[in-house]
Design an enzyme around this catalytic site. Structure first.
Site, PDB file in Angstrom:
ATOM      1  N   GLU A  51     -42.169  65.945  39.165  1.00  0.00           N
ATOM      2  CA  GLU A  51     -41.057  65.626  40.066  1.00  0.00           C
ATOM      3  C   GLU A  51     -39.989  64.887  39.271  1.00  0.00           C
ATOM      4  O   GLU A  51     -40.242  63.832  38.669  1.00  0.00           O
ATOM      5  CB  GLU A  51     -41.499  64.790  41.271  1.00  0.00           C
ATOM      6  CG  GLU A  51     -40.285  64.496  42.155  1.00  0.00           C
ATOM      7  CD  GLU A  51     -40.579  64.185  43.607  1.00  0.00           C
ATOM      8  OE1 GLU A  51     -41.751  64.272  44.024  1.00  0.00           O
ATOM      9  OE2 GLU A  51     -39.613  63.851  44.326  1.00  0.00           O
ATOM     10  N   ASP A 125     -28.533  63.640  42.436  1.00  0.00           N
ATOM     11  CA  ASP A 125     -27.166  63.146  42.654  1.00  0.00           C
ATOM     12  C   ASP A 125     -26.186  64.316  42.639  1.00  0.00           C
ATOM     13  O   ASP A 125     -26.129  65.054  41.656  1.00  0.00           O
ATOM     14  CB  ASP A 125     -26.789  62.154  41.548  1.00  0.00           C
ATOM     15  CG  ASP A 125     -27.711  60.949  41.555  1.00  0.00           C
ATOM     16  OD1 ASP A 125     -27.746  60.244  42.578  1.00  0.00           O
ATOM     17  OD2 ASP A 125     -28.416  60.722  40.551  1.00  0.00           O
ATOM     18  N   LYS A 129     -17.169  64.480  42.995  1.00  0.00           N
ATOM     19  CA  LYS A 129     -15.792  64.532  42.486  1.00  0.00           C
ATOM     20  C   LYS A 129     -15.687  65.554  41.354  1.00  0.00           C
ATOM     21  O   LYS A 129     -16.613  65.656  40.533  1.00  0.00           O
ATOM     22  CB  LYS A 129     -15.381  63.156  41.952  1.00  0.00           C
ATOM     23  CG  LYS A 129     -15.265  62.108  43.029  1.00  0.00           C
ATOM     24  CD  LYS A 129     -14.754  60.816  42.450  1.00  0.00           C
ATOM     25  CE  LYS A 129     -14.809  59.727  43.495  1.00  0.00           C
ATOM     26  NZ  LYS A 129     -14.869  58.397  42.923  1.00  0.00           N
ATOM     27  N   ASP A 161     -28.361  68.250  50.286  1.00  0.00           N
ATOM     28  CA  ASP A 161     -27.565  68.321  51.521  1.00  0.00           C
ATOM     29  C   ASP A 161     -26.091  68.509  51.160  1.00  0.00           C
ATOM     30  O   ASP A 161     -25.231  68.412  52.022  1.00  0.00           O
ATOM     31  CB  ASP A 161     -27.750  67.061  52.375  1.00  0.00           C
ATOM     32  CG  ASP A 161     -27.321  65.799  51.646  1.00  0.00           C
ATOM     33  OD1 ASP A 161     -27.035  65.863  50.432  1.00  0.00           O
ATOM     34  OD2 ASP A 161     -27.278  64.741  52.292  1.00  0.00           O
TER      35      ASP A 161
HETATM   36  C1  SAM Z   1     -29.963  60.781  45.027  1.00  0.00           C
HETATM   37  S1  SAM Z   1     -31.456  60.151  44.370  1.00  0.00           S
HETATM   38  C2  SAM Z   1     -32.707  61.125  45.204  1.00  0.00           C
HETATM   39  C3  SAM Z   1     -34.048  60.463  45.172  1.00  0.00           C
HETATM   40  C4  SAM Z   1     -35.182  61.185  45.905  1.00  0.00           C
HETATM   41  N1  SAM Z   1     -35.507  62.443  45.275  1.00  0.00           N
HETATM   42  C5  SAM Z   1     -34.900  61.367  47.372  1.00  0.00           C
HETATM   43  O1  SAM Z   1     -34.892  62.525  47.832  1.00  0.00           O
HETATM   44  O2  SAM Z   1     -34.741  60.357  48.070  1.00  0.00           O
HETATM   45  C6  SAM Z   1     -31.478  60.831  42.731  1.00  0.00           C
HETATM   46  C7  SAM Z   1     -32.552  60.257  41.846  1.00  0.00           C
HETATM   47  O3  SAM Z   1     -32.527  60.946  40.608  1.00  0.00           O
HETATM   48  C8  SAM Z   1     -32.674  60.007  39.562  1.00  0.00           C
HETATM   49  N2  SAM Z   1     -32.050  60.569  38.356  1.00  0.00           N
HETATM   50  C9  SAM Z   1     -30.730  60.694  38.090  1.00  0.00           C
HETATM   51  N3  SAM Z   1     -30.549  61.238  36.883  1.00  0.00           N
HETATM   52  C10 SAM Z   1     -31.794  61.467  36.369  1.00  0.00           C
HETATM   53  C11 SAM Z   1     -32.257  61.988  35.141  1.00  0.00           C
HETATM   54  N4  SAM Z   1     -31.411  62.372  34.194  1.00  0.00           N
HETATM   55  N5  SAM Z   1     -33.598  62.066  34.945  1.00  0.00           N
HETATM   56  C12 SAM Z   1     -34.458  61.665  35.907  1.00  0.00           C
HETATM   57  N6  SAM Z   1     -34.074  61.144  37.082  1.00  0.00           N
HETATM   58  C13 SAM Z   1     -32.758  61.049  37.312  1.00  0.00           C
HETATM   59  C14 SAM Z   1     -31.985  58.738  40.069  1.00  0.00           C
HETATM   60  O4  SAM Z   1     -32.426  57.578  39.397  1.00  0.00           O
HETATM   61  C15 SAM Z   1     -32.380  58.763  41.545  1.00  0.00           C
HETATM   62  O5  SAM Z   1     -33.597  58.088  41.757  1.00  0.00           O
END
Ligand code: SAM
Length: 216
Positions: A51, A125, A129, A161
């Site tokens: 994951e 994420d 933008k 989403d």
């Molecule tokens: C918008 S959150 C979504 C978290 C979770 N999957 C959820 O559905 O609630 C995005 C997550 O991806 C992680 N993330 C961002 N860039 C990443 C990367 N390059 N490698 C691993 N995780 C990353 C962030 O730290 C964050 O916890």
């Protein structure tokens, strides 16, 4: 080589400070779950599930509880989420989770090819933008890399989403299909996943959730 030097993680590795008790628990138990790549025992007879960006770990914990026969690797540099998983995994007595608290781009190449039988990328994420869109994790380069790491009859499950991100990924998938035809794709929520912070947010705002399944 040039890619290695570019900034690869744009999220927050920390939100608010951990409470004293959380920090104490985390420091005492992190070594049970938090590993370096070299510490992961990639034995051939197990199913490995990955994951990427597990956030607070709701789905990682759900899957690991539901499938004690499988081994789960969670990758996310977000320390509050890591601490949450360490605490919950300890409380649930789970021994089938390893966590890498680094950006996935830093470690993906280290895994052997044809390893993972499932990969979850839930609500990454969206970087909405225009200027930020190049930060999106799921572009065709990354998808090609991750597909290499997946074994035959495996699936990558992507949920978002953000319709623009979803359309972007669909275009990247079409690009990739021109280059490799070792995978198929389908839409829709076909694999059980847990509610997560970000799926809950989307549901609260009555936003549609888009699912993409890449089958190798
Ligand atoms: C918008 S959150 C979504 C978290 C979770 N999957 C959820 O559905 O609630 C995005 C997550 O991806 C992680 N993330 C961002 N860039 C990443 C990367 N390059 N490698 C691993 N995780 C990353 C962030 O730290 C964050 O916890």
């Amino acid at each position: 080589m040039i890619e290695e030097k570019r900034k690869i993680f744009f999220g927050r590795s920390k939100s608010r400070a951990l409470s004293k008790s959380k920090k104490f628990f985390y420091l005492n138990h992190k070594n049970d779950f938090l590993v370096n790549f070299e510490q992961i025992k990639l034995v051939k007879d197990k199913n490995f599930i990955l994951e990427i960006g597990f956030g607070l770990g709701e789905n990682l914990l759900f899957q690991a509880t539901k499938h004690p026969e499988n081994y789960f690797i969670g990758i996310d540099p977000f320390i509050n989420g890591v601490a949450n998983v360490v605490q919950k995994a300890k409380e649930l007595n789970l021994n089938n989770i390893s966590i890498l608290d680094i950006p996935v781009q830093k470690v993906l190449d280290n895994f052997s090819d044809n390893l993972f039988s499932k990969v979850f990328v839930l609500f990454p994420d969206p970087w909405m933008k225009n200027k930020q869109k190049k930060r999106r994790l799921l572009n065709h380069f990354f998808l090609e890399k991750i597909l290499k790491k997946m074994r035959t009859k495996s699936t990558l499950i992507f949920a978002t989403d953000d319709q623009d991100y979803f359309n972007f990924v669909m275009k990247e998938v079409s690009l990739l299909r021109k280059k490799i035809d070792t995978f198929k794709y389908s839409l829709g929520n076909k694999h059980p996943i847990a509610d997560t912070k970000y799926s809950n947010k989307a549901n609260k705002l009555k936003k549609d959730i888009y699912f993409l399944n890449l089958d190798k």
